[in-house]
Design a protein around this motif. Structure first.
Motif, PDB file in Angstrom:
ATOM      1  N   HIS A 115      13.943  -6.006  16.133  1.00  0.00           N
ATOM      2  CA  HIS A 115      13.099  -6.532  17.209  1.00  0.00           C
ATOM      3  C   HIS A 115      13.013  -8.051  17.142  1.00  0.00           C
ATOM      4  O   HIS A 115      11.957  -8.646  17.399  1.00  0.00           O
ATOM      5  N   GLY A 116      14.142  -8.676  16.822  1.00  0.00           N
ATOM      6  CA  GLY A 116      14.150 -10.130  16.767  1.00  0.00           C
ATOM      7  C   GLY A 116      13.232 -10.708  15.717  1.00  0.00           C
ATOM      8  O   GLY A 116      12.770 -11.855  15.835  1.00  0.00           O
ATOM      9  N   GLY A 117      12.959  -9.917  14.657  1.00  0.00           N
ATOM     10  CA  GLY A 117      12.053 -10.393  13.613  1.00  0.00           C
ATOM     11  C   GLY A 117      10.596 -10.383  14.028  1.00  0.00           C
ATOM     12  O   GLY A 117       9.774 -11.054  13.395  1.00  0.00           O
ATOM     13  N   ARG A 118      10.252  -9.598  15.057  1.00  0.00           N
ATOM     14  CA  ARG A 118       8.900  -9.629  15.618  1.00  0.00           C
ATOM     15  C   ARG A 118       8.072  -8.398  15.268  1.00  0.00           C
ATOM     16  O   ARG A 118       6.924  -8.282  15.696  1.00  0.00           O
ATOM     17  N   GLN A 119       8.622  -7.455  14.497  1.00  0.00           N
ATOM     18  CA  GLN A 119       7.876  -6.263  14.122  1.00  0.00           C
ATOM     19  C   GLN A 119       7.615  -6.259  12.610  1.00  0.00           C
ATOM     20  O   GLN A 119       6.822  -7.045  12.149  1.00  0.00           O
ATOM     21  N   LEU A 120       8.278  -5.388  11.844  1.00  0.00           N
ATOM     22  CA  LEU A 120       8.052  -5.364  10.402  1.00  0.00           C
ATOM     23  C   LEU A 120       8.682  -6.603   9.764  1.00  0.00           C
ATOM     24  O   LEU A 120       9.907  -6.758   9.776  1.00  0.00           O
ATOM     25  N   ASP A 121       7.865  -7.477   9.218  1.00  0.00           N
ATOM     26  CA  ASP A 121       8.420  -8.652   8.552  1.00  0.00           C
ATOM     27  C   ASP A 121       8.969  -8.238   7.193  1.00  0.00           C
ATOM     28  O   ASP A 121       8.280  -7.609   6.391  1.00  0.00           O
ATOM     29  N   GLY A 122      10.231  -8.571   6.974  1.00  0.00           N
ATOM     30  CA  GLY A 122      10.942  -8.099   5.797  1.00  0.00           C
ATOM     31  C   GLY A 122      11.920  -6.989   6.126  1.00  0.00           C
ATOM     32  O   GLY A 122      12.619  -6.500   5.243  1.00  0.00           O
TER      33      GLY A 122
ATOM     34  N   ASP B 191      31.884   8.176  16.609  1.00  0.00           N
ATOM     35  CA  ASP B 191      32.137   7.807  18.003  1.00  0.00           C
ATOM     36  C   ASP B 191      31.283   8.609  18.977  1.00  0.00           C
ATOM     37  O   ASP B 191      31.585   8.684  20.166  1.00  0.00           O
ATOM     38  N   SER B 192      30.191   9.182  18.486  1.00  0.00           N
ATOM     39  CA  SER B 192      29.389  10.058  19.333  1.00  0.00           C
ATOM     40  C   SER B 192      28.524   9.291  20.326  1.00  0.00           C
ATOM     41  O   SER B 192      28.055   9.864  21.310  1.00  0.00           O
ATOM     42  N   CYS B 193      28.281   8.009  20.076  1.00  0.00           N
ATOM     43  CA  CYS B 193      27.517   7.198  21.031  1.00  0.00           C
ATOM     44  C   CYS B 193      27.852   5.734  20.804  1.00  0.00           C
ATOM     45  O   CYS B 193      28.385   5.355  19.755  1.00  0.00           O
ATOM     46  N   ASP B 194      27.539   4.918  21.792  1.00  0.00           N
ATOM     47  CA  ASP B 194      27.722   3.477  21.648  1.00  0.00           C
ATOM     48  C   ASP B 194      26.714   2.929  20.647  1.00  0.00           C
ATOM     49  O   ASP B 194      25.597   3.447  20.507  1.00  0.00           O
ATOM     50  N   VAL B 195      27.121   1.855  19.958  1.00  0.00           N
ATOM     51  CA  VAL B 195      26.239   1.157  19.027  1.00  0.00           C
ATOM     52  C   VAL B 195      26.188  -0.308  19.455  1.00  0.00           C
ATOM     53  O   VAL B 195      27.216  -0.985  19.504  1.00  0.00           O
ATOM     54  N   LEU B 196      24.990  -0.773  19.786  1.00  0.00           N
ATOM     55  CA  LEU B 196      24.794  -2.157  20.187  1.00  0.00           C
ATOM     56  C   LEU B 196      23.995  -2.882  19.112  1.00  0.00           C
ATOM     57  O   LEU B 196      23.206  -2.269  18.388  1.00  0.00           O
ATOM     58  N   LEU B 197      24.199  -4.190  19.021  1.00  0.00           N
ATOM     59  CA  LEU B 197      23.470  -5.012  18.057  1.00  0.00           C
ATOM     60  C   LEU B 197      22.562  -5.977  18.793  1.00  0.00           C
ATOM     61  O   LEU B 197      22.977  -6.607  19.768  1.00  0.00           O
ATOM     62  N   ASP B 198      21.334  -6.114  18.301  1.00  0.00           N
ATOM     63  CA  ASP B 198      20.367  -7.045  18.870  1.00  0.00           C
ATOM     64  C   ASP B 198      19.779  -7.885  17.745  1.00  0.00           C
ATOM     65  O   ASP B 198      19.500  -7.373  16.662  1.00  0.00           O
ATOM     66  N   GLY B 199      19.617  -9.183  18.018  1.00  0.00           N
ATOM     67  CA  GLY B 199      18.911 -10.013  17.044  1.00  0.00           C
ATOM     68  C   GLY B 199      19.723 -11.174  16.526  1.00  0.00           C
ATOM     69  O   GLY B 199      20.625 -10.983  15.713  1.00  0.00           O
ATOM     70  N   GLY B 200      19.433 -12.382  17.000  1.00  0.00           N
ATOM     71  CA  GLY B 200      20.019 -13.590  16.442  1.00  0.00           C
ATOM     72  C   GLY B 200      21.331 -14.037  17.038  1.00  0.00           C
ATOM     73  O   GLY B 200      21.905 -15.026  16.570  1.00  0.00           O
TER      74      GLY B 200
ATOM     75  N   LYS C 177      31.801 -11.243  15.471  1.00  0.00           N
ATOM     76  CA  LYS C 177      31.366 -10.698  14.181  1.00  0.00           C
ATOM     77  C   LYS C 177      30.757  -9.310  14.369  1.00  0.00           C
ATOM     78  O   LYS C 177      31.024  -8.386  13.587  1.00  0.00           O
ATOM     79  N   ALA C 178      29.929  -9.161  15.392  1.00  0.00           N
ATOM     80  CA  ALA C 178      29.308  -7.866  15.648  1.00  0.00           C
ATOM     81  C   ALA C 178      30.357  -6.810  15.979  1.00  0.00           C
ATOM     82  O   ALA C 178      30.293  -5.672  15.487  1.00  0.00           O
ATOM     83  N   LEU C 179      31.335  -7.171  16.793  1.00  0.00           N
ATOM     84  CA  LEU C 179      32.404  -6.230  17.132  1.00  0.00           C
ATOM     85  C   LEU C 179      33.189  -5.833  15.885  1.00  0.00           C
ATOM     86  O   LEU C 179      33.525  -4.653  15.698  1.00  0.00           O
ATOM     87  N   ALA C 180      33.476  -6.794  15.033  1.00  0.00           N
ATOM     88  CA  ALA C 180      34.247  -6.516  13.822  1.00  0.00           C
ATOM     89  C   ALA C 180      33.509  -5.568  12.885  1.00  0.00           C
ATOM     90  O   ALA C 180      34.136  -4.795  12.144  1.00  0.00           O
ATOM     91  N   LEU C 181      32.186  -5.605  12.922  1.00  0.00           N
ATOM     92  CA  LEU C 181      31.391  -4.763  12.033  1.00  0.00           C
ATOM     93  C   LEU C 181      30.961  -3.453  12.679  1.00  0.00           C
ATOM     94  O   LEU C 181      30.163  -2.715  12.119  1.00  0.00           O
ATOM     95  N   GLY C 182      31.487  -3.166  13.880  1.00  0.00           N
ATOM     96  CA  GLY C 182      31.290  -1.836  14.442  1.00  0.00           C
ATOM     97  C   GLY C 182      30.511  -1.742  15.719  1.00  0.00           C
ATOM     98  O   GLY C 182      30.303  -0.642  16.251  1.00  0.00           O
ATOM     99  N   ALA C 183      30.043  -2.867  16.274  1.00  0.00           N
ATOM    100  CA  ALA C 183      29.266  -2.810  17.503  1.00  0.00           C
ATOM    101  C   ALA C 183      30.154  -2.599  18.715  1.00  0.00           C
ATOM    102  O   ALA C 183      31.273  -3.125  18.778  1.00  0.00           O
ATOM    103  N   SER C 184      29.647  -1.853  19.687  1.00  0.00           N
ATOM    104  CA  SER C 184      30.299  -1.748  20.994  1.00  0.00           C
ATOM    105  C   SER C 184      29.998  -2.973  21.841  1.00  0.00           C
ATOM    106  O   SER C 184      30.755  -3.324  22.752  1.00  0.00           O
ATOM    107  N   GLY C 185      28.872  -3.622  21.573  1.00  0.00           N
ATOM    108  CA  GLY C 185      28.444  -4.799  22.302  1.00  0.00           C
ATOM    109  C   GLY C 185      27.168  -5.328  21.696  1.00  0.00           C
ATOM    110  O   GLY C 185      26.679  -4.814  20.681  1.00  0.00           O
ATOM    111  N   VAL C 186      26.608  -6.366  22.311  1.00  0.00           N
ATOM    112  CA  VAL C 186      25.408  -7.005  21.779  1.00  0.00           C
ATOM    113  C   VAL C 186      24.386  -7.188  22.890  1.00  0.00           C
ATOM    114  O   VAL C 186      24.730  -7.217  24.077  1.00  0.00           O
ATOM    115  N   LEU C 187      23.123  -7.324  22.488  1.00  0.00           N
ATOM    116  CA  LEU C 187      22.062  -7.752  23.380  1.00  0.00           C
ATOM    117  C   LEU C 187      21.749  -9.211  23.070  1.00  0.00           C
ATOM    118  O   LEU C 187      21.686  -9.596  21.894  1.00  0.00           O
TER     119      LEU C 187
END
Length: 368
Positions: free
Chosen positions: A259-266, A283-292, A301-311
């Motif tokens: 959550h962009g560092g806005r929920q559980l700190d740490g 491959d059962s569902c898309d995986v997106l990355l959010d944050g930073g 970098k996100a694609l290389a580590l397995g993301a389908s896309g980013v927010l």
């Protein structure tokens, strides 16, 4: 020389320029994290710690960055993240940002705490996704789902990491409240709490405490599946066990996010959790990355580590603060130019090549 959205050469320039035109309390609301902001800082540090192993002699004269996400063709693997109360940054708020997303050819996620109603945002003719928080008022949840569907939204993004809002100390110190001309457009009665200022409190946090239902559980995902035919995205997962269970419930995508560092700190940075989540869902569902995400290189970098896309979140707000729709268009165009450049320099002809790149980190040593 004063930096404008059009003259920025990187997204960090946009942030610096936006800071100069944004009131202090609004800036803290946008930029702040929870607690000591450890996870907020860690999101950026973890992305910086990922290194790509570029390939060569691959003929990258025409890199191809398009992708289909949840059945929607996009010009790049990017979605505008849901962010509350965008009229704090510009009078046109979410409508302005959605228009820019349409120009860029990417989806825009209408926040449930939008300061512009989904019906009006739909005037942008953008590909819209609709964010949902779990509400104590089930009838209102049903109504919002119906409104999102009627407005032409293409997916429901259920944010699952907010049983209650994190302690955002900047907002508490500021006694943050919304100005009278900014309201939660989907909550007609919210003005009574979100515009009431009390020292040491956040009016936004108090409203969400009253509205959000912390009893959300896996059985509710089954109910949501029965209540809408739209694709369902669960946003806010970090544990691979949760991701695997989400995939078994038949959701269409998960968003790896703290959550962009806005929920559980740490909480773990999303980029660190991403590989295990990708392995858990296969491959059962898309995986997106959010944050930073702050550059085209970050997207690769996100694609290389397995993301389908980013927010992408805060950079959109920076562009919005500077010049409304045009400012967001400039921010997204800059991100696209950086992405094309990064793909070419990494030896990637398309996003499939990016997914095949090896990575390493500065803290763990070679990983290929």
């Amino acid at each position: 020389m004063t930096t404008t959205a059009a003259s920025a050469v990187c997204l960090a320039d946009l942030a610096t320029a936006a800071r100069s035109v944004t009131p202090d309390d609004v800036w803290d609301f946008v930029e702040g994290g929870s607690g000591a902001e450890l996870s907020l800082v860690a999101n950026r540090a973890a992305l910086d710690d990922v290194y790509l192993v570029p390939r060569v002699l691959r003929d990258v004269s025409r890199p191809h960055a398009s992708r289909v996400l949840l059945g929607t063709s996009t010009t790049m693997p990017v979605v505008v993240a849901p962010m509350a109360y965008q009229r704090l940054l510009h009078p046109d708020g979410e409508l302005a940002a959605a228009r820019a997303a349409r120009s860029a050819g990417i989806p825009f996620t209408v926040p449930m705490l939008s300061s512009v109603a989904v019906e009006e945002v739909a005037r942008s003719e953008a590909d819209l996704w609709f964010q949902l928080y779990w509400l104590r008022d089930r009838a209102m949840t049903v109504d919002l789902l119906a409104r999102a569907e009627a407005a032409g939204c293409r997916a429901i993004v259920l944010t699952v990491d907010v049983p209650l809002m994190g302690r955002r100390l900047r907002d508490l110190r500021n006694g943050f409240t919304l100005p009278r001309d900014v309201v939660a457009a989907h909550f007609p009665d919210a003005a009574a709490t979100t515009q009431l200022q009390r020292a040491g409190t956040s009016a936004v946090a108090e409203h969400t405490r009253d509205a959000f239902d912390p009893s959300l559980s896996w059985s509710d995902i089954d109910w949501l599946r029965s209540a809408t035919e739209l694709p369902i995205v669960l946003k806010g997962l970090l544990a691979p066990q949760d991701a695997a269970r989400a995939a078994r419930t038949g959701v269409d995508a998960v968003v790896v996010s703290n959550h962009g560092g806005r929920q559980l700190d740490g909480a773990l940075p999303g980029i660190r959790a991403l590989p295990a989540v990708r392995d858990a869902v296969d491959d059962s569902c898309d995986v997106l990355l959010d944050g930073g995400i702050r550059s085209g290189v970050d997207v690769v970098k996100a694609l290389a580590l397995g993301a389908s896309g980013v927010l992408v979140g805060r950079p959109v707000l920076h562009g919005l603060a500077l010049d409304g729709t045009r400012g967001v268009e400039d921010a997204l165009a800059l991100l696209r130019a950086e992405l094309d450049h990064a793909l070419a320099l990494a030896g990637c002809r398309d996003l499939g090549d990016a997914a095949g790149l090896a990575t390493t980190t500065g803290t763990r040593g070679p990983g290929w």
